[in-house]
Design an enzyme around this catalytic site. Structure first.
Site, PDB file in Angstrom:
ATOM      1  N   GLU A   1     136.141  87.106   0.648  1.00 31.08           N
ATOM      2  CA  GLU A   1     137.588  87.332   0.484  1.00 31.08           C
ATOM      3  C   GLU A   1     138.008  86.673  -0.826  1.00 31.08           C
ATOM      4  O   GLU A   1     138.234  85.480  -0.887  1.00 31.08           O
ATOM      5  CB  GLU A   1     138.388  86.745   1.658  1.00 31.08           C
ATOM      6  CG  GLU A   1     138.114  87.439   2.975  1.00 31.08           C
ATOM      7  CD  GLU A   1     138.963  86.913   4.102  1.00 31.08           C
ATOM      8  OE1 GLU A   1     140.032  86.322   3.842  1.00 31.08           O
ATOM      9  OE2 GLU A   1     138.558  87.077   5.273  1.00 31.08           O
TER      10      GLU A   1
ATOM     11  N   GLU B   1     136.570  82.864   9.803  1.00 29.98           N
ATOM     12  CA  GLU B   1     137.192  81.562   9.488  1.00 29.98           C
ATOM     13  C   GLU B   1     137.332  80.707  10.761  1.00 29.98           C
ATOM     14  O   GLU B   1     138.438  80.309  11.162  1.00 29.98           O
ATOM     15  CB  GLU B   1     138.551  81.764   8.818  1.00 29.98           C
ATOM     16  CG  GLU B   1     138.433  82.420   7.475  1.00 29.98           C
ATOM     17  CD  GLU B   1     139.742  82.379   6.697  1.00 29.98           C
ATOM     18  OE1 GLU B   1     140.808  82.396   7.318  1.00 29.98           O
ATOM     19  OE2 GLU B   1     139.681  82.346   5.465  1.00 29.98           O
TER      20      GLU B   1
HETATM   21  C1  GLA Z   1     142.222  84.625   5.611  1.00 27.94           C
HETATM   22  C2  GLA Z   1     141.631  85.523   6.694  1.00 27.94           C
HETATM   23  C3  GLA Z   1     141.976  86.969   6.515  1.00 27.94           C
HETATM   24  C4  GLA Z   1     143.415  87.129   6.111  1.00 27.94           C
HETATM   25  C5  GLA Z   1     143.613  86.417   4.790  1.00 27.94           C
HETATM   26  C6  GLA Z   1     145.019  86.632   4.277  1.00 27.94           C
HETATM   27  O1  GLA Z   1     141.291  84.376   4.623  1.00 27.94           O
HETATM   28  O2  GLA Z   1     140.220  85.436   6.763  1.00 27.94           O
HETATM   29  O3  GLA Z   1     141.778  87.618   7.779  1.00 27.94           O
HETATM   30  O4  GLA Z   1     144.221  86.573   7.080  1.00 27.94           O
HETATM   31  O5  GLA Z   1     143.398  85.034   4.991  1.00 27.94           O
HETATM   32  O6  GLA Z   1     145.157  86.043   3.010  1.00 27.94           O
END
Ligand code: GLA
Ligand code: ZN
Length: 650
Positions: free
Chosen positions: A305, A143
C-alpha cells in the site's frame, strides 16, 4: 521485473467496469493487483456456504491481461451473520464496552469461535486457489493489530491472561515476589484474582502492565501463526505468504519480528501522510519505517500500500504535491523495497473510505496521479537487479519491545515519546546518508561497526555483555538516557548505581535525574574537543559524574553545572558514548560524524531535505537521489527539481 501494481477492489464496482478497470491497470504498467482482503461475506455469504465464483471470474479476466494476484485472507472483516450469531467474537475496550460490528478488526484474538471460523474461510479460500498460477502470494489478514485492535479486555482474554501468567510463574508466590505485590497490599492468593489493567484509581503495577503487553503480543502472534500455518499447509508451491505491517509499529502491543517470522517476506503500508496531518512526517521518519521493515526478516520487503492520493476516514489533510508520492516510492526502493503496489486503484464512492483517494479518483479520469504512477513504473521496471540487491549497513539502531512497553506504561516525562527518542539518535546518521538497520536487541551485532541504543531502560545482563563485547572488539556504542534502569520484570535494581549493567562500559555514573517536559530546555556547554560549542537538552536529564569517561558536554544551569550531560569512554578497542538526555540535533550531528569518520565509514553530506542512498550491485554503484523539498536543490553539481526521485548509475 519487479511486481508493480495497485490494490484493486472489483467487488466495489459494477461488473461491467471490470474489463475497463483491468485495461486501465494494465496501461498503468502494472503486472499485479492485490485483492480480496475484505471480501469474506462475498466468499461465505452464509455460514458454511462457500462461493468463490465471483473471484474466479475476476481472476480469469486478470489472467487475460497477464496480471498476477496477491490475495488477502479476509479475516480482518468478518461477516455480519457471524457477529450476529456469535457476539462473543467481538472484542471489548478498556471501559468494558463491547465493540459493535461496523468497522473492522473488531474480533477478539482469543475467541476460539472466531479462530474456528477464521481458520475455515482461510483454509477453504487457500484450497480453492492453491493451484491458481495467477495467485503468486497470500496476505494474512490486513494490518494485524492496527487501529486499536491489539487491545481486548474481554472475559476470554482475562482467562487467557491468567493461563499465561500461571504458565510463566508456575506459583502465585513467585508472581507476588517478582511483581512486588506487597506494595499497596496487592498480594494475590491465586492467579484468578489478578485483574486486566483496565482503568483504576492511580496506576497499575509496572510488572503487570509489562506482562499484559507480552500477553497481548502472544495473542496476536498466535492468531497470525495459526492462520499462516493453515495457508502454508494448503497453498501452492508457487505461492508465497506475507502480511502487511501498518505504520505506528512501535505503538502496538505485539512484537512484529515474532509476528512475521513464518512469512516469506514482510509487506509494509507506506503512508508518509494520513488523516488530518497538515504536513507529511519528516523524511528521516519515513526512512526509519523502511529500515524497520527491512530489519524484521533482515531482507528486502514489499510495499503493498503505497500512498498516492490523500488518505483519511472522516478527516483528510495534506495532498501530496506533484511527484512527491513518486519520490517517496524512490525512497522506499532505495531502502530495500523490492516490489510495490499503490493504494488503491480508484477511490470508493461508498463506505467508510470515500476519502481514501486512489490512483484514480471518483471521477474515473486517468489524471495527474495516474500518469505519475505510470511514469514511476516505466522508470523503475528496468532496475529489478538494483531493487533485489541486499543492503549492507555499518550502523544498527536497536529496539526492544519489552523496553518500549515498559516506557509506554510509565513515560516518566510528559515530553517522552519513544518514536521521537529513537528518531533523535537515528536522524544524525540518516542525515549523513549512510545505510542503517533498525533491528531488535536479540540480533548478532558482529557485522556492524556502530550500534545505537536509544532510551534502553530495560537492560539485562545478556544485552549488556553483548554490547560490552561489541565495544571491546572495536565497535562504537551510543546510549541515550535512562539506560539500564530496569530488569526484564520492569523493576529497578536495589543498590545498583545507574546506568546499572552498562555503568562500567559507559565510564560514568548517574548521580541524580530530572524529568523535564518537552518545553523545558537546558543549555549545555561543550568541553574538550567540543569546547566553544553548545547544546540543548529537553525531555529528561541524567546528571552524570564521569569516572573513566571524558566529558563532551556539561550542564550550565545553577546547582548542576558540575555534572556531565554527554560522555565518551574508550572501552578496549572501541568507544562508548552516553547521551544523558534529549539532546538537540547540532551536537548529535557532530558526534555522529566523528563516529563514522573514526570508523572510516563513508558518508555523504547533502543539503537539508536531499537524501541519497547508494546501492551496490556487484561492483556497480547506483545512487538513489530524493529531493524531499518543494524547492530546487543542488546535488553533485546537478539541479534537483522539487520532489525529484531518481537513480543515478555511477
Ligand atoms: C490501511 C489499510 C487499508 C486502508 C488504508 C487507507 O493501510 O490497510 O485497508 O484502510 O489504510 O489509507
Ligand atoms: Zn478478548
Amino acid at each position: 521485473m519487479p511486481y508493480l501494481g495497485v490494490d484493486y477492489y472489483p467487488e466495489h464496482w459494477p461488473d461491467e467496469m471490470i474489463k475497463e478497470d483491468i485495461k486501465g491497470i494494465k496501461d498503468l504498467g502494472a503486472n499485479i493487483v492485490r485483492m480480496g482482503e475484505f471480501a469474506w461475506h462475498l466468499m461465505e455469504p452464509e455460514e458454511g456456504m462457500f462461493d468463490f465464483s465471483y473471484f474466479d471470474s475476476v481472476i480469469s479476466a486478470l489472467k487475460e491481461q497477464g496480471i498476477k494476484i496477491m490475495f488477502g485472507t479476509p479475516t480482518a472483516t468478518f461477516p455480519a451473520w457471524l457477529a450476529h450469531k456469535y457476539p462473543s467474537i467481538l472484542s471489548e475496550n478498556e471501559d468494558g464496552q463491547v465493540r459493535v460490528f461496523g468497522g473492522r478488526r473488531q474480533y477478539c484474538f482469543n475467541s476460539e469461535l472466531y479462530r474456528k471460523y477464521a481458520a475455515m474461510i482461510t483454509k477453504r479460500l487457500t484450497e480453492h486457489y492453491a493451484d491458481e498460477p495467477a495467485i503468486i502470494s497470500w496476505q494474512i489478514d490486513n494490518e494485524l493489530g492496527h487501529e486499536g485492535s491489539d487491545q481486548c479486555y474481554c472475559e476470554k482474554c482475562h482467562e487467557q491472561f491468567h493461563r499465561y501468567l500461571k504458565n510463566k510463574y508456575q506459583s502465585i508466590d513467585t508472581l507476588n515476589e517478582t511483581w512486588g505485590t506487597i506494595f499497596w497490599g496487592q498480594t494475590y492468593n491465586n492467579f484468578n484474582e489478578i485483574p486486566v489493567p483496565k482503568q483504576t484509581i492511580t496506576t497499575h503495577n509496572p510488572s503487570l502492565k509489562l506482562d499484559w503487553a507480552r500477553f497481548r503480543s502472544n495473542s496476536i502472534n498466535s492468531f497470525t501463526h495459526e492462520m499462516t500455518g493453515i495457508v502454508r499447509k494448503v497453498k501452492g508451491e508457487h505461492q508465497t505468504v506475507t502480511t502487511n505491517v501498518s505504520g505506528g509499529f512501535f505503538d502496538k502491543s505485539f512484537d512484529h519480528e515474532e509476528n512475521v517470522k513464518k512469512m516469506d517476506f514482510v509487506s509494509y503500508d507506506n503512508y508518509p501522510v494520513w488523516g488530518g496531518l497538515e504536513q507529511p512526517i519528516e523524511p528521516a521518519s519515513i526512512a526509519m519505517t523502511h529500515d524497520f521493515n527491512r530489519g524484521l526478516l533482515n531482507k528486502n520487503y514489499w510495499i503493498v500500500e503505497e500512498l498516492m492520493g490523500a488518505q483519511g476516514h472522516d478527516v483528510i489533510g495534506y495532498l501530496p504535491r506533484p511527484n512527491q508520492a513518486k519520490m517517496w516510492s524512490y525512497q522506499a526502493f532505495a531502502h530495500g523495497c523490492s516490489d510495490m503496489l499503490y493504494f488503491r486503484w480508484r477511490g470508493m464512492t461508498k463506505g467508510a473510505e470515500q476519502f481514501c483517494y486512489g490512483v484514480v479518483d471518483h471521477d474515473n479520469q486517468y489524471g495527474r496521479k495516474y500518469k505519475e504512477v505510470q511514469s514511476l513504473f516505466e522508470e523503475i521496471k528496468e532496475n529489478d537487479h538494483v531493487l533485489q540487491s541486499p543492503i549492507k549497513a555499518d550502523v544498527a539502531v536497536l529496539y526492544d519491545y519489552d523496553n518500549i512497553w515498559s516506557w509506554k506504561g510509565q513515560v516518566q516525562s510528559k515530553g517522552f515519546d519513544f518514536n521521537e527518542e529513537l528518531l533523535r539518535l537515528y536522524r544524525p546518521f540518516y542525515k549523513l546518508n549512510t545505510p542503517i538497520d533498525v533491528i531488535p536487541t536479540n540480533r548478532d551485532l558482529s557485522n556492524y561497526r556502530v550500534v545505537v541504543v536509544p532510551v534502553m531502560q530495560v537492560v539485562d545482563r545478556h544485552l549488556s555483555q553483548k554490547l560490552e563485547q561489541f565495544a571491546e572488539t572495536g565497535g562504537t556504542v551510543l546510549f541515550s538516557y535512562r539506560t539500564g534502569l530496569k530488569d526484564r520484570d520492569n523493576n529497578l535494581r536495589l543498590g545498583e548505581i545507574l546506568p546499572g549493567p552498562v555503568r562500567e562500559m559507559v565510564g560514568a555514573r548517574v548521580e541524580e535525574i530530572e524529568s523535564l517536559t518537552g518545553a523545558h530546555k537546558l543549555k549545555l556547554t561543550g568541553k574538550g574537543e567540543f569546547a566553544h560549542t553548545y547544546g540543548e537538552i529537553s525531555v529528561w536529564r541524567d546528571l552524570l559524574v564521569a569516572e573513566e569517561a571524558d566529558v563532551l558536554y556539561e550542564y550550565s544551569d545553577n546547582f548542576y553545572n558540575q555534572y556531565a550531560a554527554v560522555t565518551q569512554n574508550n572501552v578496549g578497542k572501541g568507544m562508548v558514548y552516553y547521551i544523558g538526555g534529549g539532546l538537540n540535533e547540532e551536537p548529535l550531528d557532530r558526534i555522529a560524524k566523528n563516529i563514522l569518520s573514526s570508523h572510516g565509514i563513508t558518508f555523504i553530506e547533502t543539503p537539508e531535505n536531499v537524501e541519497v542512498y547508494e546501492r551496490l550491485v556487484e561492483k556497480e554503484s547506483y545512487i538513489f537521489v530524493m529531493n524531499h523539498s518543494g524547492s530546487l536543490q543542488l546535488y553533485d553539481g546537478e539541479e534537483l527539481e522539487p520532489y525529484t526521485g531518481k537513480i543515478i548509475k555511477k
